[in-house]
Each structure stands twice: as C-alpha cells, then as structure tokens.
Scaffold this motif. Structure first.
Motif, PDB file in Angstrom:
ATOM      1  N   PRO A 165      17.865 -49.362 -44.726  1.00 45.84           N
ATOM      2  CA  PRO A 165      16.758 -50.180 -44.209  1.00 45.84           C
ATOM      3  C   PRO A 165      16.864 -50.489 -42.706  1.00 45.84           C
ATOM      4  N   GLU A 166      18.031 -50.261 -42.127  1.00 47.84           N
ATOM      5  CA  GLU A 166      18.181 -50.477 -40.683  1.00 47.84           C
ATOM      6  C   GLU A 166      17.557 -49.338 -39.879  1.00 47.84           C
ATOM      7  N   TYR A 167      17.424 -48.167 -40.523  1.00 48.18           N
ATOM      8  CA  TYR A 167      16.895 -46.996 -39.831  1.00 48.18           C
ATOM      9  C   TYR A 167      15.640 -46.402 -40.482  1.00 48.18           C
ATOM     10  N   HIS A 168      15.350 -46.848 -41.699  1.00 45.45           N
ATOM     11  CA  HIS A 168      14.215 -46.288 -42.439  1.00 45.45           C
ATOM     12  C   HIS A 168      13.242 -47.394 -42.841  1.00 45.45           C
ATOM     13  N   LEU A 173      18.030 -44.287 -29.289  1.00 49.63           N
ATOM     14  CA  LEU A 173      18.336 -44.046 -27.879  1.00 49.63           C
ATOM     15  C   LEU A 173      19.716 -44.613 -27.624  1.00 49.63           C
ATOM     16  N   LYS A 174      20.678 -43.710 -27.439  1.00 45.58           N
ATOM     17  CA  LYS A 174      22.076 -44.095 -27.218  1.00 45.58           C
ATOM     18  C   LYS A 174      22.551 -45.072 -28.295  1.00 45.58           C
ATOM     19  N   ILE A 191      14.944 -46.887 -31.722  1.00 49.16           N
ATOM     20  CA  ILE A 191      13.710 -47.092 -30.950  1.00 49.16           C
ATOM     21  C   ILE A 191      12.472 -46.891 -31.832  1.00 49.16           C
ATOM     22  N   ARG A 192      12.666 -46.199 -32.983  1.00 47.88           N
ATOM     23  CA  ARG A 192      11.581 -46.069 -33.949  1.00 47.88           C
ATOM     24  C   ARG A 192      12.200 -45.728 -35.293  1.00 47.88           C
ATOM     25  N   ILE A 207      18.696 -39.344 -26.814  1.00 53.19           N
ATOM     26  CA  ILE A 207      17.703 -39.606 -27.853  1.00 53.19           C
ATOM     27  C   ILE A 207      18.005 -38.683 -29.027  1.00 53.19           C
ATOM     28  N   GLU A 208      18.317 -39.294 -30.165  1.00 51.77           N
ATOM     29  CA  GLU A 208      18.715 -38.529 -31.352  1.00 51.77           C
ATOM     30  C   GLU A 208      17.809 -38.897 -32.526  1.00 51.77           C
ATOM     31  N   PRO A 209      17.501 -37.908 -33.387  1.00 49.22           N
ATOM     32  CA  PRO A 209      16.718 -38.236 -34.591  1.00 49.22           C
ATOM     33  C   PRO A 209      17.578 -39.015 -35.582  1.00 49.22           C
TER      34      PRO A 209
END
Length: 177
Positions: free
Chosen positions: A133-136, A162-163, A167-168, A123-125
């Motif tokens: 836009p894919e992550y934010h 997650l890997k 996940i969020r 699990i990484e920030p």
C-alpha cells in the motif's frame, strides 16, 4: 548628642567627594559608552553582511532551481527527436501496414531511450511483485483463481519513484477471494 555631630562630614566636604565620584563615574561611563558604540557598529556591520549574504544565497538558490532541470531537459531532447523521426519516417512510407510496424518499432525504441534517461536521473518504476500500500493504489478488486489473495492481478498505470521517494503510486487491481 554632641558626639553624633562630630562624626558627620561637613556638607561642603560631602559635596566635594560626591563631585569627584561623579567625575570618575562620568569618565568611566564615557569610556564604556565608546566601547559599546564600537561593539554596536561591529554588530551592525556583521548584521548587514549577513543580510547581504542572505540575499546572495537566495539569488543563487533561485538560479539553481531555475536551471535544476536543464540536464534532464537536455537528456529528453533525443527522445523528442526520436519521436519526430519515427512519425516523419512512418509518413514517408506508402505501405501503411509497413508504416505502422515501423512506427511501433520507433515508439518502442523511444520508450527504451526515455526509460534509460529516467534511470540516469534516479527515476525508477515501482515493482509489482506483491501488493504494497505504500507503493500501490488498489483501484479495483477482482476474483481470480489464478492468483493468491491480495496478489496484483493487473497494473493500470505504473508508479514511479525519484531517488527512492514515491512520486506516483501504481494503480493496480488486486485479487480478493
């Protein structure tokens, strides 16, 4: 017309040949039937084995899912222990300012321990270098002379993967001129 009748077999001879062919066919059919019965039994056994294997695999899979988080949960227990100790220690101190400082220090150490546990489990920030836009998820646009168009100005909530799978998403404010 007499010649036509000569070539015909007598009805009695025709019946005997027909009966012999039927007896041969019956024996061949019985043999084929026995072979097919054996193959059917083999197929039924194989089908029953597959059904049993399917039940065993489902049971094992269910057990794996039930205990999939066991290692993660065990790794989080020290984090809970640290939080409990920090609270207990802060409550023991009479000087509330010192208690607050110690509590903050304990929470910071606990957060580090928690993030290390996350990292150990993949699990990484989410990185916040530039808006993606894919992550934010942009929740607000602001105007800032200190930032370029489309830059992230503030992070309201960190996102996590997650890997490698999101996940969020991070909830961010971006600059819009």
């Amino acid at each position: 017309m007499a010649k036509k009748h000569e070539h015909k077999k007598k009805p009695q001879e025709h019946e005997e040949v027909k009966q012999e062919n039927q007896e041969i066919d019956i024996e061949a059919l019985q043999k084929q039937n026995e072979e097919l019965q054996k193959k059917l039994e083999e197929c039924l056994r194989a089908y029953a084995k597959c059904e049993n294997d399917k039940k065993i695999l489902k049971k094992e899979t269910d057990a794996m899912v039930d205990y999939a988080y066991e290692k993660f949960a065990k790794d989080l227990l020290p984090v809970v222990d640290s939080l409990e100790l920090a609270i207990a220690h802060a409550n023991e101190l009479e000087n509330k300012e010192e208690a607050f400082d110690k509590l903050v220090e304990g929470v910071e150490l606990t957060l580090k321990k928690m993030l290390d546990t996350f990292k150990n489990h993949g699990i990484e920030p989410v990185e916040h270098e530039e808006f993606n836009p894919e992550y934010h998820q942009a929740i607000q646009h602001v105007q800032s002379d200190e930032h370029e168009e489309g830059d992230i100005v503030d992070v309201y909530q960190k996102g996590y993967t997650l890997k490698g799978k999101l996940i969020r998403p991070s909830m961010v404010t971006i600059n819009k001129k």
